[in-house]
Write a protein that holds these residues in place. Structure first.
Motif, short mmCIF file in Angstrom:
data_model
loop_
_atom_site.label_atom_id
_atom_site.label_comp_id
_atom_site.label_asym_id
_atom_site.label_seq_id
_atom_site.Cartn_x
_atom_site.Cartn_y
_atom_site.Cartn_z
N LEU A 78 0.84 -1.19 0.00
CA LEU A 78 0.00 0.00 0.00
C LEU A 78 0.88 1.25 0.00
CD1 LEU A 78 -3.19 0.63 2.07
CD2 LEU A 78 -1.37 2.31 2.15
N ALA A 79 0.57 2.20 -0.85
CA ALA A 79 1.30 3.47 -0.88
C ALA A 79 0.49 4.51 -0.14
CB ALA A 79 1.53 3.91 -2.32
N LEU A 80 1.16 5.22 0.75
CA LEU A 80 0.50 6.29 1.49
C LEU A 80 1.08 7.59 0.97
CD1 LEU A 80 -1.51 6.64 3.88
CD2 LEU A 80 0.48 6.60 5.39
N THR A 81 0.25 8.38 0.31
CA THR A 81 0.77 9.62 -0.28
C THR A 81 0.05 10.81 0.34
OG1 THR A 81 -0.86 9.50 -2.06
CG2 THR A 81 1.29 8.50 -2.48
N GLY A 82 0.50 11.98 -0.03
CA GLY A 82 -0.10 13.21 0.48
C GLY A 82 0.92 14.31 0.47
N GLU A 83 0.40 15.56 0.57
CA GLU A 83 1.33 16.69 0.56
C GLU A 83 2.09 16.74 1.89
OE1 GLU A 83 -2.59 18.45 2.09
OE2 GLU A 83 -1.95 16.82 0.79
N SER A 84 3.13 17.57 1.93
CA SER A 84 3.92 17.71 3.16
C SER A 84 3.01 18.17 4.28
CB SER A 84 5.03 18.74 2.95
OG SER A 84 5.95 18.25 2.01
N GLY A 85 3.15 17.53 5.45
CA GLY A 85 2.35 17.93 6.60
C GLY A 85 0.99 17.27 6.63
N SER A 86 0.74 16.34 5.72
CA SER A 86 -0.58 15.71 5.69
C SER A 86 -0.73 14.63 6.75
CB SER A 86 -0.85 15.10 4.31
OG SER A 86 0.15 14.12 4.04
N GLY A 87 0.39 14.24 7.37
CA GLY A 87 0.32 13.26 8.46
C GLY A 87 0.78 11.87 8.06
N LYS A 88 1.42 11.73 6.88
CA LYS A 88 1.85 10.39 6.40
C LYS A 88 2.84 9.75 7.37
CE LYS A 88 3.85 11.93 2.68
NZ LYS A 88 3.74 13.39 2.81
N SER A 89 3.92 10.51 7.63
CA SER A 89 4.97 9.93 8.49
C SER A 89 4.46 9.72 9.90
CB SER A 89 6.20 10.84 8.50
OG SER A 89 6.78 10.87 7.23
N THR A 90 3.59 10.64 10.36
CA THR A 90 3.02 10.48 11.71
C THR A 90 2.25 9.16 11.80
OG1 THR A 90 2.84 12.87 11.92
CG2 THR A 90 1.49 11.55 13.41
N LEU A 91 1.45 8.88 10.79
CA LEU A 91 0.67 7.64 10.80
C LEU A 91 1.60 6.43 10.80
CD1 LEU A 91 -2.06 6.23 10.70
CD2 LEU A 91 -2.02 6.43 8.19
N LEU A 92 2.67 6.53 10.00
CA LEU A 92 3.63 5.42 9.94
C LEU A 92 4.27 5.17 11.32
CD1 LEU A 92 4.88 3.79 7.40
CD2 LEU A 92 6.93 5.07 7.97
N HIS A 93 4.64 6.27 11.99
CA HIS A 93 5.25 6.13 13.32
C HIS A 93 4.27 5.53 14.32
CE1 HIS A 93 8.16 9.59 12.07
NE2 HIS A 93 8.59 8.40 11.66
N LEU A 94 3.00 5.92 14.22
CA LEU A 94 1.99 5.37 15.13
C LEU A 94 1.82 3.88 14.90
CD1 LEU A 94 -0.70 8.22 14.96
CD2 LEU A 94 0.86 7.72 16.85
N ILE A 95 1.80 3.49 13.63
CA ILE A 95 1.64 2.06 13.32
C ILE A 95 2.84 1.26 13.81
CG2 ILE A 95 1.48 0.39 11.42
CD1 ILE A 95 -0.07 2.60 9.85
#
Lengths: 218, 798
Positions: free
Chosen positions: A35-52
């Motif tokens: 699964l690819a998680l995309t989005g503009e900068s600050g959209s929360g992609k990396s935050t979600l990854l860290h939470l997972i």
């Protein structure tokens, strides 16, 4: 289901109070799925990854990894989960500079107590690292270092691989080659892959694509 | 998991061997200086304890003869029959080729429990002691006695230096003193209802148990040594703190990775603590071994200093005593813990997702420097308060601590200010860059420079104190040793005969009558002196009323020593009770740097009235031709050569004692300075890896590598020079506190402070040389940095 994210919210303190980054995100991932998680900068992609990955805690919502609810786990239990079931590949590689390539590749599997020398050798060979095993990371190029990071993660046979822009530091040709090798090996091991990326071309090579915008899945 | 994580942590040291060496060496050096000093102290204290245990001096009340030197054994028997628990002691000297040995005869069956000399716990030894006649002595004394005495001499290192211990019967035979005793020790526990001692033994005088005067002085000497050792240890800990901080900063990214890969934080912290404990024990072991070597080299000089200055006997050989090597190991572990606590705390508090980039270890903010400056100012204010209102030895050392720590903490702020001042004067772009870059380096080097500051200040302070002591003492000797010859006899009966001879042969005879007494509750030597031209012309006073010697000569005044005056809280014109029923005004206060006890001088006639039975045993003799007089006295009148001493010999002996003291302080100074230089070397080497990204832009803009290397060297020397210049006034303040506070509290007298600019200039040169040598290697390494390494700074993948 390897991963279930349900209605997760997360805020960070800002100058004018808490700034919401994730506003009720839900998604799921099955075994062997990419699964690819995309989005503009600050959209929360990396935050979600860290939470997972259990590297940070949610404000609300739940995350289940390999059948285990992680939001209520202690730090120690989440660390144990990362050792055994989750592999994280960083954009900055995060290799241990004072260990050889071979030791780096074996590292996470050894931490988990599940090191398989044959499996490590196969991965090293598949990633073209066999001749670099005795070297230290500083002697490798960026692409080679990222291959070591991929090998380190896959040697531990995680159920879920989390990758935070793994090819973001590489030139286009190298990035494409590394990505191809990573996808092939992830499929071979049967792990699920969640990859954060800015690149639409990278996202297209994944089976599924989720876009985050202002903390929502769109 | 633990083994794998530990392998990763340890791999850092394998790849940073210099850093590992710096940490181990810094800790080992620090421990070496500390444990070396502790070894010396432990050895000295063991010698004092041995002396106290062997001789019973000062511990118990004693009975001494009122006149003469011996007690009849019948008196002892009378006291025992009356029920008094007393134990006899006979003392005397036996001549050997190596000098005189003090023979002490005791009765082990009646001696108080704590006078348990040597290894007599073993029955066989006690049996020998009582029945066969053996002597116990330290190895050197035992060797000296072999062939001199017919009895068997058993070697026992616990016996006091210079003493042979034996049964009283054997001592009576050896010393040819049949049925005679020197003193009787009174056991602390006595039966009820005993008759008065004066009634049973009217010829004996009671001497209460006392804290020997030398105890406080030797304690002070050891306290000074301990303070020096602690200071040296602090210098070493600066190195350890620097290397551990850097190592932990460099491992931040590894810690983040390990945690991300599933190693719990508590496990990581536990592993890091275990790792440090192992390193501390390793370095501590090396340090204790080095400390043993330092102590073994210095101990003979310390022993001579203590013997010469305070009359305290210390064995000249070192033993491996648990109290000092364990304290060395303990302080190595505690010091490592102290040095690492901040770094461990930072790691424990670091969020898992914190930036893995080293937190600019070398670029501490100006805010930090200002905070340290505020703490420093607070310490200096507290120190000033202690200096104005504080009293006591402990507070004097607290003042020293405030002064030194405060000065060390304020150093980065002062260095920044000095560099900014220089920056303002810079004309060319290169020098502007140099000063700006130097300012950036101050935080990274500040620990090493603090070490240099403390080392140099300690050097200036201790050298100034010892040198001031020497200058003052030499002047004092010149005054006191005005008579060309001194004659001392043992037998009071010879005194009138000797005085008659001297009066016929010499220009002026100065008999010296003396008795130990107490004035204003202070143990004092009371002297009766023959006031004449010598006293009137040579003696200088710290404070005096009018017509000092006229009033003393007529028996209407007394002169007292400074330490008696300070301890008793009396001064010129005060009335003091010199003897029962006799109070005299103090006519003058005289400096006395050679005696732990107080001194008071009255006229010879007055003294003879007070103590008619006393005869002078010492005579000062004035003569235009002392050599001829000496020959006449020895050849025509049979006075032994050994009884006559001339001024030059005493002066030479006293100066010899000081030279020994200088050897000890000099060696410690050199070692401390060497540790500071090592600190600079290690900080520069460990900073070198951080320096490349900082210097690469300057290289890219046209400065050659060679030029960059030269500027690195210059930078270290400039920072060391500013530090040394600041260290000199700090060292002088240290000396001032030692001379004006510590000396008054410990010794009872105040010493004038002399300045030695030449010494300070040489010291500055040495400090600069040390800094330059320390900076040379890193500068050469920098000058030889391959361009490829410099170019990597600009590469994207760095």
């Amino acid at each position: 289901m390897v991963l279930t994210v349900h209605d997760v919210t997360k805020s960070f303190p800002g100058a004018e109070g808490d700034v919401p980054v994730l506003r009720g995100v839900s998604l799921s991932l099955e075994r062997g799925e990419t699964l690819a998680l995309t989005g503009e900068s600050g959209s929360g992609k990396s935050t979600l990854l860290h939470l997972i990955g259990g590297l940070d805690r949610v404000d609300s919502g739940s995350i289940t990894v390999a059948g285990r609810e992680i939001t209520t786990m202690s730090d120690t239990d989440r660390a144990a989960l990362r050792r055994s079931d989750v592999g994280v590949i960083f954009q900055q590689f995060n290799l241990i500079p004072s260990l050889t390539v071979e030791a780096n590749i074996a590292f996470q599997a050894r931490l988990a107590g599940a090191f398989d020398a044959d499996h490590a050798a196969r991965l090293s060979k598949a990633l073209g690292l066999t001749e670099h095993l005795a070297k230290y990371p500083e002697a490798l190029s960026g692409g080679q270092q990222q291959r070591v990071a991929i090998a380190r993660t896959l040697t531990a046979r995680p159920k879920l691989v989390l990758a935070d822009e793994p090819t973001g530091n590489l030139d286009e040709a190298t990035a494409s080659e590394v990505l191809g090798q990573m996808l092939r090996l992830v499929r071979e091991t049967g792990a699920a892959l969640l990859m954060v990326t800015h690149s639409s071309s990278v996202a297209r090579r994944m089976e599924r694509h989720v876009n985050l915008s202002q903390g929502h899945v769109v | 998991m633990i083994a794998t994580a530990l392998t990763a942590l340890l791999s850092h040291w394998r790849c940073n061997r210099l850093q590992f060496f710096a940490m181990i060496a810094g800790l080992a050096l620090a421990t070496a200086l500390w444990s070396g000093v502790q070894a010396i102290n432990a050895e000295a204290r063991a010698s004092y304890d041995a002396a106290a245990a062997t001789l019973g001096e000062g511990q118990f009340d004693q009975l001494l003869p009122r006149s003469g030197e011996k007690i009849d054994q019948a008196t002892y028997i009378a006291l025992r029959r009356a029920g008094w628990q007393v134990s006899p002691v006979l003392e005397g000297h036996v001549r050997t080729e190596e000098g005189r040995v003090r023979v002490v005869g005791v009765d082990p069956l009646t001696a108080p429990g704590t006078i348990a000399p040597v290894g007599m716990q073993e029955d066989s030894n006690l049996d020998d002691f009582l029945t066969r006649g053996v002597l116990f002595a330290a190895p050197d004394v035992a060797e000296a006695l072999s062939g001199v005495v017919s009895q068997r001499v058993i070697t026992d290192p616990s016996v006091a230096p210079g003493v042979a211990l034996t049964d009283i019967g054997v001592a009576q035979t050896l010393l040819d003193a049949h049925n005679q005793l020197s003193r009787l020790i009174i056991a602390p526990m006595q039966p009820m209802g005993l008759p008065d001692i004066a009634a049973v033994a009217p010829d004996l005088a009671l001497q209460p148990a006392q804290d020997a005067g030398a105890d406080r002085l030797t304690d002070s000497f050891h306290l000074n040594l301990t303070a020096f050792g602690l200071l040296s240890f602090a210098v070493g800990i600066f190195i350890v703190h620097g290397t551990i901080s850097l190592a932990f900063e460099q491992r931040r990214s590894m810690v983040r990775t390990l945690r991300a890969l599933g190693v719990p934080l508590t496990t990581l912290i536990g592993l890091m603590i275990s790792e440090l404990v192992v390193f501390a024990v390793l370095a501590g072991g090396i340090g204790v071994a080095l400390g043993y070597v330092i102590a073994a080299v210095l101990l003979p000089n310390v022993a001579a200093t203590l013997q010469g200055l305070y009359g305290a006997s210390v064995a000249g050989t070192l033993q491996l005593r648990p109290e000092w090597w364990l304290s060395g190991m303990a302080i190595a572990v505690l010091g490592t813990g102290f040095a690492a606590s901040g770094a461990l705390w930072n790691i424990a508090q670091m969020p898992l997702l914190a930036s893995a980039r080293p937190r600019a270890w070398a670029v501490a903010s100006g805010e930090t420097a200002r905070r340290l400056g505020a703490v420093a100012l607070a310490l200096l204010v507290i120190g000033t308060g202690i200096a104005i209102w504080g009293q006591g030895l402990t507070l004097a050392f607290a003042l020293l601590a405030c002064l030194l720590i405060g000065a060390a903490l304020i150093l980065p702020l002062l260095l920044r200010s000095a560099v900014m001042l220089a920056d303002g004067q810079a004309r060319s772009a290169m020098w502007q860059w140099f000063w700006a870059d130097t300012r950036q380096q101050v935080p990274g080097m500040s620990l090493a420079l603090m070490a240099l500051l403390l080392a140099t200040a300690a050097n200036v302070g201790v050298s100034t104190m010892v040198s001031s002591f020497r200058v003052t003492f030499v002047d004092f000797l010149d005054q006191r040793l005005a008579p060309e010859l001194f004659i001392r006899i043992e037998d009071p009966a010879q005194s009138p005969y000797l005085e008659a001879i001297l009066l016929s042969e010499a220009q002026e005879v100065l008999p010296l009558l003396s008795v130990e007494t107490e004035i204003a509750a202070v143990p004092t030597d009371l002297f009766g002196v023959r006031v004449g031209p010598t006293y009137r012309e040579n003696w200088l006073f710290l404070d005096e009323a009018e017509d000092v010697w006229d009033r003393v000569e007529t028996g209407n005044a007394v002169v007292v020593s400074e330490q008696l005056a300070r301890r008793a809280g009396i001064w010129t014109d005060d009335l003091v009770t010199v003897a029962p029923g006799l109070s005299l005004p103090i006519a003058a206060i005289v400096a006395d740097y050679g005696n732990p006890l107080g001194q008071a001088l009255i006229s010879e006639p007055l003294f003879r009235n007070l103590y008619p039975e006393m005869q002078p045993l010492s005579f000062g003799v004035r003569s235009n031709d002392p050599t001829t007089l000496r020959n006449v006295l020895t050849e025509e009148h049979g006075i032994p050569e050994s009884a006559i001493t001339d001024q030059s010999r005493i002066k030479a002996f006293s100066l010899g004692v000081f030279e020994r003291t200088f050897t000890v302080t000099g060696a410690l100074n050199v070692l401390t300075l060497a540790v500071a230089a090592f600190a600079i070397l290690m900080s520069l080497l460990t900073l070198a890896s951080i320096r490349v990204p900082q210097l690469a832009p300057a290289w890219a803009l046209g400065l050659t590598r060679r030029r960059l290397g030269q500027l690195e060297l210059l930078r270290a020397v400039v920072l060391a020079m500013v530090t040394t210049v600041l260290a000199i006034p700090l060292g002088l303040m240290l000396a001032w506190v030692l001379l004006s506070y510590v000396n008054v509290e410990a010794f009872g007298w105040k010493l004038p402070l002399y300045l030695f600019p030449g010494h300070y200039a040489v010291l500055t040169l040495f400090a600069l040389l040390a800094a330059a040598l320390a900076a040379l290697w890193p500068a050469i390494r920098l000058a030889r940095t391959p361009p490829s390494d410099l170019l990597k700074v600009f590469a994207n993948d760095r």
